[in-house]
Design an enzyme around this catalytic site. Structure first.
Site, PDB file in Angstrom:
ATOM      1  N   ASP A 281       0.866  -1.163   0.000  1.00 56.17           N
ATOM      2  CA  ASP A 281       0.000   0.000   0.000  1.00 56.17           C
ATOM      3  C   ASP A 281       0.914   1.228   0.000  1.00 56.17           C
ATOM      4  O   ASP A 281       2.080   1.173   0.372  1.00 56.17           O
ATOM      5  CB  ASP A 281      -0.941  -0.031   1.222  1.00 56.17           C
ATOM      6  CG  ASP A 281      -2.145   0.861   1.009  1.00 56.17           C
ATOM      7  OD1 ASP A 281      -3.146   0.691   1.714  1.00 56.17           O
ATOM      8  OD2 ASP A 281      -2.081   1.743   0.115  1.00 56.17           O
TER       9      ASP A 281
HETATM   10  C1  GLC Z   1      -4.405   4.207  -0.286  1.00 57.72           C
HETATM   11  C2  GLC Z   1      -5.259   3.074   0.245  1.00 57.72           C
HETATM   12  C3  GLC Z   1      -5.388   1.902  -0.695  1.00 57.72           C
HETATM   13  C4  GLC Z   1      -5.297   2.362  -2.133  1.00 57.72           C
HETATM   14  C5  GLC Z   1      -3.903   2.922  -2.345  1.00 57.72           C
HETATM   15  C6  GLC Z   1      -3.688   3.433  -3.776  1.00 57.72           C
HETATM   16  O1  GLC Z   1      -3.625   4.733   0.755  1.00 57.72           O
HETATM   17  O2  GLC Z   1      -4.908   2.550   1.519  1.00 57.72           O
HETATM   18  O3  GLC Z   1      -6.639   1.274  -0.410  1.00 57.72           O
HETATM   19  O4  GLC Z   1      -5.534   1.274  -3.013  1.00 57.72           O
HETATM   20  O5  GLC Z   1      -3.595   3.961  -1.424  1.00 57.72           O
HETATM   21  O6  GLC Z   1      -4.490   4.535  -4.008  1.00 57.72           O
END
Ligand code: GLC
Length: 749
Positions: A281
């Site tokens: 993430d």
């Molecule tokens: C965000 C979220 C995740 C998302 C990622 C990309 O912080 O935690 O759910 O897919 O970043 O946007």
């Protein structure tokens, strides 16, 4: 040289020649053999891309445009033309011409926005969940997107946590069913069809158990709870063929998930045989420094990669440190190759080696976004997601011939909030607000007055005089109250769960007019509904319903559609009860017992205000006692449970029949009940239908001390009814104990 050695060398020569022969026809192996270490590690990096009028901005401007030429994937780019240009740049300007994967958070729609996942879970409809994911995939892939970071399958039992909006609520069985449907929907017919999209189950795992409901906070729970509550939806997604898993930001019992080898490798790879992509993430690998487990910067890359994270999103520790870690033999080249192989195979599966521009098709994009069919599906999904929580004296449905209706609350015109968090590329301008829906539904000579009154992020009530005056001449007041979309979702945890701002005060003023008040809730989590709310005769939970919000709310308000939604998550009476969920443990002093010395509170009822599975209809249903195919079965048998459900009201309606199971006596304590089946049935007035469920050992199983699914001989109770509090029950006995192979409780597959 002895004969044996000669034969061995001959065998070795043959196998190598066959091996080389096979790989030369396999572009993935062919590429791997040509790639430098840096090129391999670039494939394990994902950069953020923002498409701007002056060209792409990479990682918020920290990197030059050329840096996307050799990475494996980019996040945030979309558009047939824009992705074609970026793909062309990468394919033509890189040495090995490896195409990019384009990733995007397509959570509940792309351009056509469907209800937020928590809302859609209230429909308890896996076919609907499949269809909305399919429509989202058709739109996103027509705009060049290959890969979505969805479905979010985190179990959440704490509505203080803002991201409860993104999942399917509190229950692993319902969550697993939704996870499986979503993955199938994103996939469609599979990679042969260029509307098929890679899907990612997230956030692995226990993100929803953040202490205090405070986003990104640590979770600390037992292995049993982890395996029986939080893992099953991920297990279902993996069994459905999900392409990716995204670990969560949090730690679990002292180990950040991004460095949790026992879960990322031990469970995902070794136990479940998951061979898809594990993508970090945002910045979470670098954030291992913040967790306080990184002594030297390179450790973040080393710990994450050796734990099992294939791809690093946003932060750049892999590109900075993996090459030297591999050269210092602190990270194995073979493991790097395995990770790169998974990335290249994903691209091969999507046909990108054969045609890198396969998803970037202007004509397809023009033909597939926000189509009438997708709008109709959005309206259907929204209708089915609405939960009728209260309807005193059948105030609803309202007549369309009302002379005058007053609509109050800024959310009634807040098009942005109808889209909810993670609105894809949905536009507020495309969305039908509640006020628009009401205006278009009532008769031409019905007067609709709108006064905002207040907003969720305001402490003031505007123009109270006019509101009182308008209410005096109106026959009914519709109060649209709740959260704005930016008070829900990521980094939006709340400690007070009542109606934000001055909405409760506004509601008191509306109730004081003496006119009937219908509350339309727009919110992303179970709210704590005050005594003021309790005075309103009618209460609709409408969540954030997407592009067709207004029409769907009006369809229910004025009775064109009979509400059928049921809560996928418990509504507590107050924050002090949280976490509160239906599958609780009985304890040695059951809360349902008599007297002071029971597991209750001295300042509040211990029960839910609205329980899991609850939802009313404009008709009524009755349930006969469940009939079982046997009252004693062997663990290898199946049990059929049949219940006659009758529509005892005056209009047709859909009822979500729910089946819960209790293991009355086991070697470990068991929840007082667990969802083990649900069916939506449509019944005409007076119609009776026999609803049938077939249960098997997977449904009766618990996990033994080795975490193997096991049926224990003993008594079970089965409950079938309209929500999780039903005591419409029957009992049966399993006569023998047996360890099963496979997933275990509510992990189903
Ligand atoms: C965000 C979220 C995740 C998302 C990622 C990309 O912080 O935690 O759910 O897919 O970043 O946007």
């Amino acid at each position: 040289m002895n004969l044996y050695r000669q034969l061995a060398l001959l065998y070795l020569a043959l196998s190598i020649s066959v091996g080389v022969q096979a790989t030369e026809q396999d572009p993935v192996e062919d590429l791997l053999r040509q790639m430098t270490l840096e090129e391999k590690i670039d494939q394990l990096s994902q950069l953020g891309v923002q498409i701007t009028p002056t060209g792409p901005v990479i990682n918020n401007g920290q990197l030059p445009p050329a840096s996307i030429n050799t990475v494996g994937s980019v996040l945030g780019a979309y558009g047939a033309e824009q992705t074609r240009q970026l793909q062309e740049q990468a394919v033509t300007q890189s040495r090995l011409h490896i195409p990019l994967l384009f990733a995007y958070d397509v959570i509940h729609g792309f351009r056509t926005i469907f209800p937020v996942p928590l809302a859609e879970a209230a429909a308890w409809d896996t076919d609907l969940a499949y269809r909305t994911a399919r429509a989202a995939a058709i739109e996103a892939t027509a705009s060049g997107v290959h890969w979505t970071f969805a479905p979010m399958v985190d179990i959440a039992r704490d509505p203080r946590w803002g991201r409860v909006v993104e999942g399917a609520g509190e229950d692993p069985f319902l969550g697993a069913a939704m996870a499986e449907a979503k993955v199938r929907g994103f996939h469609g017919a599979g990679p042969s069809d260029n509307s098929s999209m890679l899907a990612t189950a997230k956030h692995f795992v226990t993100y929803g158990a953040a202490e205090g409901g405070r986003d990104y906070n640590g979770a600390d729970l037992s292995e049993r709870t982890l395996r029986e509550v939080y893992l099953p939806p991920f297990r279902a997604a993996v069994a459905a063929g999900v392409d990716g898993i995204m670990p969560s930001f949090n730690e679990l019992a002292g180990i950040p998930l991004h460095s949790h080898k026992a879960l990322l490798t031990g469970v995902l790879r070794d136990e479940w045989r998951f061979d898809g992509l594990i993508v970090s993430d945002y910045n979470a690998i670098w954030e291992l420094n913040q967790h306080g487990i990184i002594a030297v910067p390179a450790d973040a890359a080393r710990l994450a990669f050796t734990a099992g994270v294939d791809i690093e999103m946003a932060s750049q520790t892999y590109r900075q440190y993996l090459p030297s870690l591999v050269r210092a033999s602190q990270v194995s080249l073979a493991t790097v190759d395995e990770a790169v192989r998974r990335v290249l195979k994903a691209k091969q599966r999507l046909g990108l080696f054969a045609d890198p521009y396969r998803y970037s098709d202007e004509a397809r994009q023009r033909a597939n976004l926000l189509t009438p069919q997708h709008r109709a599906l959005a309206r259907e999904a929204a209708q089915k997601s609405i939960v009728l929580l209260k309807n005193t004296d059948a105030l609803l449905p309202l007549p369309k011939s009302l002379r005058k209706v007053l609509v109050v609350g800024s959310l009634a015109t807040d098009a942005e909030s109808t889209l909810g968090p993670w609105p894809g590329v949905g536009l507020a301008a495309d969305s039908i607000t509640v006020l628009q829906g009401i205006r278009s539904a009532v008769d031409p000579d019905t007067e609709v007055i709108y006064l905002p009154g207040t907003a969720p992020n305001s402490e003031q009530i505007e123009d109270l005089r006019s509101i009182r005056q308008a209410a005096r001449s109106a026959q009914v007041v519709v109060a649209v109250l709740g959260e704005s979309a930016n008070q829900s979702g990521e980094a939006r945890s709340r400690t007070h769960l009542g109606l934000p701002g001055a909405q409760d005060a506004l509601l008191r003023e509306l109730l004081a007019t003496g006119k009937p008040v219908v509350i339309v809730l727009m919110n992303g989590r179970p709210l704590v509904l005050s005594d003021t709310v309790a005075q309103a005769p009618a209460l609709l939970e409408t969540w954030f319903l997407g592009s067709e919000t207004g029409h769907a709310v009006a369809d229910i308000l004025f009775g064109d559609v009979n509400p059928s939604g049921k809560l996928p998550i418990t509504f507590a009476r107050n924050v002090g009860q949280i976490p509160l969920y239906y599958a609780y443990k009985n304890t040695g002093r059951p809360p349902s017992g008599e007297g002071l010395y029971t597991s209750t509170y001295i300042d509040s009822p211990w029960t839910a205000l609205y329980p899991f599975g609850f939802g009313l209809s404009y008709t009524t249903f009755s349930y006969a006692t469940p009939h079982l195919s046997a009252d004693r079965i062997a663990s290898t048998d199946t049990l059929t449970v049949q219940v006659n459900v009758t529509n005892t009201g005056q209009r047709a309606g859909d009822e979500i029949v729910q089946l819960y199971l209790r293991d009355d006596v086991a070697s470990v304590t068991r929840p007082v009940r667990q969802l083990r089946g649900f069916r939506k049935v449509h019944l005409a007035p007076g119609e009776t239908r026999t609803v049938s469920f077939t249960l098997d050992a997977q449904d009766f199983a618990l996990l033994d001390e080795h975490w193997r699914p096991m049926v224990e001989a003993g008594r079970f109770s089965v409950f079938v009814g309209a929500d999780s509090t039903t005591d419409n029950q029957a009992r049966f006995e399993v006569t023998d104990s047996r360890v099963l192979s496979g997933a275990g409780p509510s992990g189903r597959p």
